[in-house]
Design an enzyme around this catalytic site. Structure first.
Site, PDB file in Angstrom:
ATOM      1  N   GLN A   1       5.162  10.579 -11.264  1.00 28.26           N
ATOM      2  CA  GLN A   1       5.420   9.377 -12.060  1.00 28.26           C
ATOM      3  C   GLN A   1       5.791   9.794 -13.480  1.00 28.26           C
ATOM      4  O   GLN A   1       6.238   8.967 -14.278  1.00 28.26           O
ATOM      5  CB  GLN A   1       4.188   8.483 -12.113  1.00 28.26           C
ATOM      6  CG  GLN A   1       3.723   7.980 -10.755  1.00 28.26           C
ATOM      7  CD  GLN A   1       2.396   7.259 -10.881  1.00 28.26           C
ATOM      8  OE1 GLN A   1       2.323   6.055 -11.086  1.00 28.26           O
ATOM      9  NE2 GLN A   1       1.316   8.017 -10.762  1.00 28.26           N
TER      10      GLN A   1
ATOM     11  N   HIS B   1      10.044   7.955 -11.816  1.00 23.23           N
ATOM     12  CA  HIS B   1      10.184   7.093 -12.998  1.00 23.23           C
ATOM     13  C   HIS B   1      11.203   7.630 -13.988  1.00 23.23           C
ATOM     14  O   HIS B   1      11.244   7.198 -15.133  1.00 23.23           O
ATOM     15  CB  HIS B   1       8.829   6.931 -13.696  1.00 23.23           C
ATOM     16  CG  HIS B   1       7.856   6.128 -12.897  1.00 23.23           C
ATOM     17  ND1 HIS B   1       6.511   6.096 -13.199  1.00 23.23           N
ATOM     18  CD2 HIS B   1       8.003   5.329 -11.811  1.00 23.23           C
ATOM     19  CE1 HIS B   1       5.886   5.295 -12.342  1.00 23.23           C
ATOM     20  NE2 HIS B   1       6.778   4.832 -11.476  1.00 23.23           N
TER      21      HIS B   1
ATOM     22  N   CYS C   1      24.131   6.190 -19.638  1.00 26.57           N
ATOM     23  CA  CYS C   1      25.082   5.228 -20.216  1.00 26.57           C
ATOM     24  C   CYS C   1      24.759   3.823 -19.725  1.00 26.57           C
ATOM     25  O   CYS C   1      24.601   3.609 -18.517  1.00 26.57           O
ATOM     26  CB  CYS C   1      26.504   5.620 -19.785  1.00 26.57           C
ATOM     27  SG  CYS C   1      27.746   4.471 -20.364  1.00 26.57           S
TER      28      CYS C   1
ATOM     29  N   CYS D   1      28.301   2.792 -17.650  1.00 30.73           N
ATOM     30  CA  CYS D   1      28.737   3.386 -16.364  1.00 30.73           C
ATOM     31  C   CYS D   1      27.598   4.097 -15.641  1.00 30.73           C
ATOM     32  O   CYS D   1      27.797   4.649 -14.557  1.00 30.73           O
ATOM     33  CB  CYS D   1      29.889   4.360 -16.623  1.00 30.73           C
ATOM     34  SG  CYS D   1      29.369   5.933 -17.337  1.00 30.73           S
TER      35      CYS D   1
ATOM     36  N   CYS E   1      32.520   7.841 -19.883  1.00 31.61           N
ATOM     37  CA  CYS E   1      33.387   6.675 -20.140  1.00 31.61           C
ATOM     38  C   CYS E   1      33.643   6.492 -21.640  1.00 31.61           C
ATOM     39  O   CYS E   1      34.356   5.576 -22.045  1.00 31.61           O
ATOM     40  CB  CYS E   1      32.781   5.395 -19.550  1.00 31.61           C
ATOM     41  SG  CYS E   1      31.329   4.788 -20.432  1.00 31.61           S
TER      42      CYS E   1
ATOM     43  N   GLY F   1      -4.302  12.969 -11.222  1.00 32.78           N
ATOM     44  CA  GLY F   1      -4.127  12.512 -12.597  1.00 32.78           C
ATOM     45  C   GLY F   1      -3.390  11.213 -12.763  1.00 32.78           C
ATOM     46  O   GLY F   1      -2.564  11.086 -13.672  1.00 32.78           O
TER      47      GLY F   1
HETATM   48  C1  BV8 Z   1       9.190  -2.213  -9.639  1.00 33.01           C
HETATM   49  C2  BV8 Z   1       8.406   5.313 -17.139  1.00 33.01           C
HETATM   50  C3  BV8 Z   1      10.560  -3.763  -8.473  1.00 33.01           C
HETATM   51  C4  BV8 Z   1       8.788   5.409 -18.554  1.00 33.01           C
HETATM   52  C5  BV8 Z   1       6.780   3.799 -16.189  1.00 33.01           C
HETATM   53  C6  BV8 Z   1       1.762  -7.580 -11.406  1.00 33.01           C
HETATM   54  C7  BV8 Z   1       0.914  -7.039 -10.449  1.00 33.01           C
HETATM   55  C8  BV8 Z   1       1.257  -5.867  -9.753  1.00 33.01           C
HETATM   56  C9  BV8 Z   1       2.484  -5.227  -9.997  1.00 33.01           C
HETATM   57  C10 BV8 Z   1       3.307  -5.757 -10.934  1.00 33.01           C
HETATM   58  C11 BV8 Z   1       2.961  -6.928 -11.637  1.00 33.01           C
HETATM   59  N1  BV8 Z   1       3.961  -7.198 -12.486  1.00 33.01           N
HETATM   60  C12 BV8 Z   1       4.921  -6.259 -12.342  1.00 33.01           C
HETATM   61  C13 BV8 Z   1       4.524  -5.374 -11.393  1.00 33.01           C
HETATM   62  C14 BV8 Z   1       5.293  -4.171 -10.919  1.00 33.01           C
HETATM   63  C15 BV8 Z   1       5.173  -3.053 -11.964  1.00 33.01           C
HETATM   64  C16 BV8 Z   1       3.732  -2.643 -12.136  1.00 33.01           C
HETATM   65  O1  BV8 Z   1       3.164  -1.993 -11.294  1.00 33.01           O
HETATM   66  N2  BV8 Z   1       3.146  -3.050 -13.283  1.00 33.01           N
HETATM   67  C17 BV8 Z   1       1.753  -2.712 -13.547  1.00 33.01           C
HETATM   68  C18 BV8 Z   1       1.595  -2.447 -15.043  1.00 33.01           C
HETATM   69  C19 BV8 Z   1       0.892  -3.885 -13.083  1.00 33.01           C
HETATM   70  N3  BV8 Z   1       5.953  -1.931 -11.464  1.00 33.01           N
HETATM   71  C20 BV8 Z   1       7.256  -1.860 -11.779  1.00 33.01           C
HETATM   72  O2  BV8 Z   1       7.819  -2.632 -12.517  1.00 33.01           O
HETATM   73  C21 BV8 Z   1       8.031  -0.742 -11.102  1.00 33.01           C
HETATM   74  N4  BV8 Z   1       9.223  -1.274 -10.558  1.00 33.01           N
HETATM   75  O3  BV8 Z   1       8.199  -2.646  -9.138  1.00 33.01           O
HETATM   76  O4  BV8 Z   1      10.455  -2.654  -9.346  1.00 33.01           O
HETATM   77  C22 BV8 Z   1      11.989  -3.941  -8.193  1.00 33.01           C
HETATM   78  C23 BV8 Z   1      12.410  -3.905  -6.874  1.00 33.01           C
HETATM   79  C24 BV8 Z   1      13.753  -4.080  -6.613  1.00 33.01           C
HETATM   80  C25 BV8 Z   1      14.657  -4.256  -7.655  1.00 33.01           C
HETATM   81  C26 BV8 Z   1      14.222  -4.256  -8.986  1.00 33.01           C
HETATM   82  C27 BV8 Z   1      12.875  -4.095  -9.264  1.00 33.01           C
HETATM   83  C28 BV8 Z   1       8.446   0.301 -12.134  1.00 33.01           C
HETATM   84  C29 BV8 Z   1       7.257   1.075 -12.581  1.00 33.01           C
HETATM   85  C30 BV8 Z   1       7.710   2.227 -13.500  1.00 33.01           C
HETATM   86  C31 BV8 Z   1       7.471   1.845 -14.922  1.00 33.01           C
HETATM   87  N5  BV8 Z   1       7.705   3.011 -15.772  1.00 33.01           N
HETATM   88  N6  BV8 Z   1       7.071   4.803 -17.012  1.00 33.01           N
HETATM   89  C32 BV8 Z   1       7.723   6.027 -19.386  1.00 33.01           C
HETATM   90  O5  BV8 Z   1       7.017   6.951 -18.923  1.00 33.01           O
HETATM   91  O6  BV8 Z   1       7.624   5.574 -20.525  1.00 33.01           O
HETATM   92  S1  BV8 Z   1       5.181   3.582 -15.635  1.00 33.01           S
HETATM   93  C33 BV8 Z   1       4.023   4.426 -16.562  1.00 33.01           C
HETATM   94  O7  BV8 Z   1       2.777   4.285 -15.851  1.00 33.01           O
HETATM   95  C34 BV8 Z   1       4.239   5.910 -16.625  1.00 33.01           C
HETATM   96  O8  BV8 Z   1       5.397   6.333 -15.981  1.00 33.01           O
HETATM   97  C35 BV8 Z   1       3.051   6.480 -15.878  1.00 33.01           C
HETATM   98  O9  BV8 Z   1       3.418   7.589 -15.156  1.00 33.01           O
HETATM   99  C36 BV8 Z   1       2.741   5.378 -14.978  1.00 33.01           C
HETATM  100  C37 BV8 Z   1       1.417   5.445 -14.284  1.00 33.01           C
HETATM  101  O10 BV8 Z   1       0.448   5.781 -15.255  1.00 33.01           O
HETATM  102  P1  BV8 Z   1      -0.462   7.069 -14.963  1.00 33.01           P
HETATM  103  O11 BV8 Z   1       0.440   8.232 -14.756  1.00 33.01           O
HETATM  104  O12 BV8 Z   1      -1.423   6.756 -13.872  1.00 33.01           O
HETATM  105  O13 BV8 Z   1      -1.184   7.248 -16.341  1.00 33.01           O
HETATM  106  P2  BV8 Z   1      -2.518   6.507 -16.825  1.00 33.01           P
HETATM  107  O14 BV8 Z   1      -2.651   6.750 -18.286  1.00 33.01           O
HETATM  108  O15 BV8 Z   1      -2.522   5.097 -16.305  1.00 33.01           O
HETATM  109  O16 BV8 Z   1      -3.691   7.276 -16.062  1.00 33.01           O
HETATM  110  C38 BV8 Z   1      -3.940   8.633 -16.387  1.00 33.01           C
HETATM  111  C39 BV8 Z   1      -4.956   9.137 -15.386  1.00 33.01           C
HETATM  112  O17 BV8 Z   1      -5.168  10.521 -15.642  1.00 33.01           O
HETATM  113  C40 BV8 Z   1      -6.311   8.464 -15.522  1.00 33.01           C
HETATM  114  O18 BV8 Z   1      -6.801   8.159 -14.214  1.00 33.01           O
HETATM  115  C41 BV8 Z   1      -7.190   9.540 -16.182  1.00 33.01           C
HETATM  116  O19 BV8 Z   1      -8.516   9.478 -15.737  1.00 33.01           O
HETATM  117  C42 BV8 Z   1      -6.536  10.794 -15.686  1.00 33.01           C
HETATM  118  N7  BV8 Z   1      -6.705  11.941 -16.595  1.00 33.01           N
HETATM  119  C43 BV8 Z   1      -6.704  11.952 -17.949  1.00 33.01           C
HETATM  120  N8  BV8 Z   1      -6.870  13.222 -18.380  1.00 33.01           N
HETATM  121  C44 BV8 Z   1      -6.957  14.001 -17.282  1.00 33.01           C
HETATM  122  C45 BV8 Z   1      -6.850  13.196 -16.147  1.00 33.01           C
HETATM  123  N9  BV8 Z   1      -6.900  13.694 -14.892  1.00 33.01           N
HETATM  124  C46 BV8 Z   1      -7.087  15.024 -14.767  1.00 33.01           C
HETATM  125  N10 BV8 Z   1      -7.195  15.866 -15.804  1.00 33.01           N
HETATM  126  C47 BV8 Z   1      -7.144  15.395 -17.071  1.00 33.01           C
HETATM  127  N11 BV8 Z   1      -7.265  16.258 -18.094  1.00 33.01           N
END
Ligand code: BV8
Length: 236
Positions: free
Chosen positions: A87, A105, A113, A116, A135, A171
Site C-alpha cells: 500500500q 496505491h 499527466c 494523457c 503530450c 505493518g
Molecule cells: C477505492 C496513497 C473504489 C497516497 C492511499 C467508507 C467505508 C469503507 C470504505 C470507504 C468508505 N468511504 C470510502 C471508502 C473506500 C476508501 C477507504 O477505504 N477509505 C477508508 C479511509 C475508510 N478506499 C478507497 O477510496 C480506495 N479506492 O475504493 O476505489 C473505486 C472503484 C472503481 C472505480 C473508482 C473507485 C483507494 C484507497 C487508496 C487511498 N490512497 N494512499 C498516499 O500514500 O498519500 S491510502 C493510505 O492508507 C496509504 O496509502 C496507506 O498505505 C494506506 C493504509 O494505511 P496503513 O499503511 O495501514 O498505515 P496506517 O498508519 O493506517 O497503519 C500503520 C500500521 O503500522 C499500524 O497498524 C501500526 O501499528 C503499524 N506500525 C507502526 N510502526 C510499526 C508498525 N508495524 C510494525 N513495525 C513498526 N515499527
C-alpha cells in the site's frame, strides 16, 4: 509454496517515514480530504504538491530497513511464487532488492499527466506547471492513488491471493479498502494467514497467527524461521 505479502506504512516506519494513523501520523498533521483526494487536488493543487514533495524528499533520504531486506532475502531464497503487494508509495522494497512488487496505491517517485495519464520520474519539487514529456501539456499530479480512485493491479493481486499457500500482512492498520479485505480473501481460499504488526489491526482476529513487535525485529526472525523450515505452515 506460493507466498503473498501485504505491507503498509508500518514496515517503513523505522526507516523514518511517517505512518498515517499512529499518534502524530500524517493524517493528524494533514486533512486526508485536502491532500489525498481528487477533489482536494482540484481545490488546492499547491497544497497537495507540497504534501507529496515533502514526503518524496523524506523518502529519497530514507534507507530500507531490516524488514525490507529480510523480505528481499525471502524472495531470493524461496523456491515458489513470491509477491509483495504494498500500500506504500515509497520505493524501499525495490531499493532493498525486492523484484516482484506491486504498488497498489501508486508511486511517490513518479509524476502523472492529468491529460494523457502518461507518467515519468518525479522531479524533487513537483508543481502543476510541470510539462508532460509525452503530450507537452502543463498539468501534472503525483502518480499515486487517492481516496475514491481505483487501486492498481487489483485483479492480479486477488488472483495471486486466491492461489496463495501463505499470506502475511505486515505493518498495516487494515482500515483502507480494498487492501483491508485481502486477509479474509486469503483465509477463504485456504492460505495460512499471519500478521506482523506493532499492535493488533482491524483484521487480527482473521489471522491464524499474530506476531506483535517492531517490523525490524519480527520480520527478519519470521523470515529466518521460514527459510530454516522451523515454521511449518498448516498447509505443508
Ligand atoms: C477505492 C496513497 C473504489 C497516497 C492511499 C467508507 C467505508 C469503507 C470504505 C470507504 C468508505 N468511504 C470510502 C471508502 C473506500 C476508501 C477507504 O477505504 N477509505 C477508508 C479511509 C475508510 N478506499 C478507497 O477510496 C480506495 N479506492 O475504493 O476505489 C473505486 C472503484 C472503481 C472505480 C473508482 C473507485 C483507494 C484507497 C487508496 C487511498 N490512497 N494512499 C498516499 O500514500 O498519500 S491510502 C493510505 O492508507 C496509504 O496509502 C496507506 O498505505 C494506506 C493504509 O494505511 P496503513 O499503511 O495501514 O498505515 P496506517 O498508519 O493506517 O497503519 C500503520 C500500521 O503500522 C499500524 O497498524 C501500526 O501499528 C503499524 N506500525 C507502526 N510502526 C510499526 C508498525 N508495524 C510494525 N513495525 C513498526 N515499527
Amino acid at each position: 509454496m506460493n507466498i503473498v505479502i501485504l505491507t503498509g506504512a508500518g514496515i517503513s516506519a523505522e526507516s523514518g517515514l511517517g505512518t498515517f494513523r499512529d499518534e502524530g501520523g500524517l493524517w493528524s498533521q494533514y486533512d486526508l480530504e485536502e491532500v489525498a483526494t481528487p477533489e482536494g487536488f482540484s481545490r488546492n493543487p499547491g497544497l497537495v504538491h507540497e504534501f507529496y514533495n515533502l514526503r518524496r524528499a523524506n523518502c529519497r533520504s530514507a534507507q530500507p530497513n531490516a524488514a525490507h531486506f529480510a523480505l528481499a532475502e525471502l524472495e531470493a531464497k524461496h523456491d515458489g511464487n513470491f509477491l509483495i503487494v504494498t500500500q506504500n508509495v515509497d520505493d524501499l522494497h525495490q531499493r532493498a532488492g525486492s523484484r516482484n512488487v506491486l504498488q497498489m496505491h501508486g508511486e511517490l517517485d513518479k509524476a502523472r499527466c492529468i491529460y494523457c495519464s502518461s507518467n515519468w520520474a518525479a522531479p524533487d519539487v513537483m508543481t502543476s506547471q510541470g510539462r508532460c514529456p509525452k503530450c507537452w501539456s502543463r498539468g501534472c499530479r503525483p502518480d499515486v492513488v487517492w481516496f475514491g480512485e481505483q487501486v492498481r493491479f487489483l485483479s492480479e493481486i486477488e488472483a495471486a491471493i486466491r492461489k496463495a499457500d501463505l499470506f502475511a500482512m505486515i505493518g498495516t492498520s487494515a482500515q483502507v479498502s480494498p487492501a483491508s479485505e485481502f486477509m479474509q480473501l486469503a483465509r477463504d481460499h485456504g492460505a495460512d494467514t499471519v500478521e506482523m504488526n506493532l499492535e493488533p489491526s482491524a483484521v487480527s482476529m482473521t489471522a491464524r497467527e499474530v506476531i506483535l513487535g517492531p517490523a525490524t525485529e519480527v520480520v527478519p526472525r519470521w523470515v529466518e524461521a521460514l527459510l530454516s523450515g522451523h515454521r511449518a505452515s498448516p498447509n505443508e
